[in-house]
Design a protein around this motif. Sequence first.
Motif, mmCIF file in Angstrom:
data_model
loop_
_atom_site.group_PDB
_atom_site.id
_atom_site.type_symbol
_atom_site.label_atom_id
_atom_site.label_comp_id
_atom_site.label_asym_id
_atom_site.label_seq_id
_atom_site.Cartn_x
_atom_site.Cartn_y
_atom_site.Cartn_z
ATOM 1 N N UNK A 270 1.040 -0.636 0.446
ATOM 2 C CA UNK A 270 -0.082 0.239 0.080
ATOM 3 C C UNK A 270 1.136 0.890 -0.121
ATOM 4 N N UNK A 271 0.082 2.620 -0.249
ATOM 5 C CA UNK A 271 0.786 3.365 0.049
ATOM 6 C C UNK A 271 0.441 5.030 0.111
ATOM 7 N N UNK A 272 0.512 5.749 1.244
ATOM 8 C CA UNK A 272 -0.196 7.022 1.647
ATOM 9 C C UNK A 272 1.288 8.274 0.865
ATOM 10 N N UNK A 273 -0.038 8.877 0.489
ATOM 11 C CA UNK A 273 0.700 10.341 -0.044
ATOM 12 C C UNK A 273 0.590 11.296 0.474
ATOM 13 N N UNK A 274 1.745 11.937 0.754
ATOM 14 C CA UNK A 274 2.020 13.728 1.660
ATOM 15 C C UNK A 274 1.483 14.440 1.081
ATOM 16 N N UNK A 275 0.108 14.970 0.629
ATOM 17 C CA UNK A 275 0.029 16.819 -0.305
ATOM 18 C C UNK A 275 0.439 17.590 0.194
ATOM 19 N N UNK A 276 1.517 18.294 -0.359
ATOM 20 C CA UNK A 276 1.827 20.268 0.513
ATOM 21 C C UNK A 276 0.848 20.993 -1.025
ATOM 22 N N UNK A 277 0.030 21.278 -0.615
ATOM 23 C CA UNK A 277 -0.828 21.874 -1.622
ATOM 24 C C UNK A 277 -1.792 23.116 -0.787
ATOM 25 N N UNK A 278 -1.802 24.191 -0.106
ATOM 26 C CA UNK A 278 -2.461 24.679 0.477
ATOM 27 C C UNK A 278 -3.684 25.039 -0.204
ATOM 28 N N UNK A 279 -3.676 25.459 -1.656
ATOM 29 C CA UNK A 279 -5.379 25.910 -2.135
ATOM 30 C C UNK A 279 -6.045 24.406 -3.165
ATOM 31 N N UNK A 280 -5.442 23.987 -3.303
ATOM 32 C CA UNK A 280 -5.812 22.629 -3.799
ATOM 33 C C UNK A 280 -5.449 21.227 -3.003
ATOM 34 N N UNK A 281 -5.486 21.155 -2.011
ATOM 35 C CA UNK A 281 -5.137 19.769 -1.241
ATOM 36 C C UNK A 281 -6.237 19.248 -1.646
ATOM 37 N N UNK A 282 -7.632 19.365 -1.149
ATOM 38 C CA UNK A 282 -9.036 18.330 -1.820
ATOM 39 C C UNK A 282 -8.949 17.852 -2.788
ATOM 40 N N UNK A 283 -8.543 18.510 -3.529
ATOM 41 C CA UNK A 283 -8.537 18.186 -5.232
ATOM 42 C C UNK A 283 -7.351 17.793 -5.733
ATOM 43 N N UNK A 284 -6.919 17.612 -5.026
ATOM 44 C CA UNK A 284 -5.408 16.543 -5.553
ATOM 45 C C UNK A 284 -5.856 15.356 -5.110
ATOM 46 N N UNK A 285 -6.016 15.191 -4.176
ATOM 47 C CA UNK A 285 -6.093 14.133 -2.864
ATOM 48 C C UNK A 285 -7.160 13.283 -3.626
ATOM 49 N N UNK A 286 -8.207 13.904 -4.376
ATOM 50 C CA UNK A 286 -9.462 13.281 -5.348
ATOM 51 C C UNK A 286 -8.887 12.501 -6.496
ATOM 52 N N UNK A 287 -7.607 13.520 -6.578
ATOM 53 C CA UNK A 287 -7.199 13.545 -8.710
ATOM 54 C C UNK A 287 -6.058 11.553 -7.908
ATOM 55 N N UNK A 288 -6.027 12.028 -7.013
ATOM 56 C CA UNK A 288 -4.268 10.820 -6.416
ATOM 57 C C UNK A 288 -4.819 9.658 -6.070
ATOM 58 N N UNK A 289 -6.002 9.141 -5.192
ATOM 59 C CA UNK A 289 -7.016 8.303 -5.059
ATOM 60 C C UNK A 289 -7.753 7.617 -5.827
ATOM 61 N N UNK A 290 -8.378 8.224 -6.529
ATOM 62 C CA UNK A 290 -9.758 7.830 -7.822
ATOM 63 C C UNK A 290 -8.946 6.398 -8.857
ATOM 64 N N UNK A 291 -10.555 6.214 -8.554
ATOM 65 C CA UNK A 291 -10.133 4.879 -9.664
ATOM 66 C C UNK A 291 -9.555 3.672 -9.294
ATOM 67 N N UNK A 292 -8.993 3.658 -8.167
ATOM 68 C CA UNK A 292 -8.423 2.723 -7.553
ATOM 69 C C UNK A 292 -6.448 2.012 -8.653
ATOM 70 N N UNK A 293 -7.022 2.779 -8.994
ATOM 71 C CA UNK A 293 -5.395 2.647 -9.784
ATOM 72 C C UNK A 293 -3.901 3.614 -9.515
ATOM 73 N N UNK A 294 -4.318 4.273 -7.986
ATOM 74 C CA UNK A 294 -3.424 5.427 -8.060
ATOM 75 C C UNK A 294 -2.955 4.705 -6.702
#
Length: 545
Positions: A270-294
């Motif tokens: 498994x992997x957990x990613x650290x997202x450092x982005x003050x403006x778009x953090x949740x949007x990036x979390x959504x992109x990086x964890x969606x679809x079961x292939x990231x």
Amino acid sequence: MQNTSIDKDWWRGAVIYQIYPRSYQDSNGDGIGDLNGITQRLPYVASLGVDAIWISPFFTSPMNDFGYDVSNYCDVDPMFGTLAEFDALIAKAHELGIKVMIDLVLSHTSDLHPWFKESRSSADNDKADWYVWADAKPDGTPPNNWLSIFGGSAWEWDTGRQKYYLHNFLTSQPDLNFHNMDVQQALLDVTRFWLERGVDGFRLDTINFYVHSQSLKDNPALPPEKRSFNTTTDVNPYAFQSHLYDKSQPENLEFLKKFRAVLDEYPAATAVGEVGDEERGLEIVADYTSGGDKVHMCYGFDFLGPRVPDPKFVHDVFSDLHEAAPDSWPCWAFSNHDVVRYATRWPVNPDLQDAANHMRIALLLSMRGSVCLYQGEELGLEEADVAFEDLQDPYGIRFWPKFKGRDGCRTPMVWDETKPQAGFSEGTPWLPVADSHKPKSVAQMEARNGSLLHHYRQMLAFRKQHVALIKGDLLFVNTEGNVLTFMRELGEDRVFCAFNLVGEEQEVAFDSLNIEPLEGCDFGAQIKEGKLRLPAYGAFFGALK
């Protein structure tokens, strides 16, 4: 054929205990924690009831950023031990039922890494394009206005190549060029190397910093009212920009798919990613964890900043996450090696500190998602006060005195107040052991009835008794005022959770809820005359009748 009895979903709802190896346990008296020290303390970690450990970097490094500047991805720095000792650590952890995750720093290397040495040697060598190189502007200034998190320009002039190279952090941490497919493959090979040694997963440092925009456009200014200082300091102009081009690029998704494909070659990595982005953090979390292939999980800095959680804030974080990524699985933390410990960051009346600490771990372990705990958090350690002459962190040295850096949360673990250096080392520690921490050592907490350490164990055991708290849905009941209430539900298991987030007794209407108290975690709450009475920083858990 894969073993179908292996739980590939173990990470969902897992509690992960972060170990900062320099500061956990020194086994050889040199004042620096090491892998053998971690192995020695694994029975203690197991006693907490956590599911996994995350070990911050221990790779070969000049230690300018204490391991986050890697000079050899596939070996252990001698100060921490050897590969054989790492193998022994994994074996012991697995024997105790603990998964092992390690910190992968893929966005950049040390300038002493052989890849960078070759890259900077000429413009036509095999690795010339492995890092981000750019010409100076006609007036000799850097290619654009991108800034380093550690202060100043993100570009450093190299006299050999007569070009600038990109560094989002220290000048000695050049950024790899992810637009080069050979770089991506080399990093995937590193990932396989550690998976073959038996690691169960990775914490991916600065996951959204991997890819830069090849256009090298200037970042636009961010209006003052939109600036946030959760991950940067208010003395650092990094937060003055909207970071549209130096990180968080869409091309990163394709690399993360390749990375996930490597993980999927193994039974339950498994992997957990650290997202450092003050403006778009949740949007990036959504992109990086969606679809079961990231990546499986990401965590941002929602609860790692200065804002004290209140019911509306907690609701808004979850509401925004659900709107951006309804199927994503988050990972939450209140403390880590980069931020002021929450016992200091969220100040309370000293007489109520214990109650606040007890409630806050109950809240953290009750929210939908996986959890990262940071070493010493279970003891209630506050931020240590480190004198300037003792500072090691280049970030703190750069911005002293308004920002004191990260050393205050990285001081050595305290094991026994009666022993030299509180049991951390027989030598002089790399950072001083905080005098204020010694009365909260593991030995003292073990001997104290009702201590926070015992409460952590109690809450972790309570969580494991209720699958709804591990993997269930979260439905908010009340998010107004000072009391946060929600339900966690999975199948027949339905747990009502209530938290008083302030230092005065609170009451909430209760007569419409058919709930009885759950055993296993008594916070002194009372149900009287159709109301739930919560003491200062109290909590309550109940089951639907």
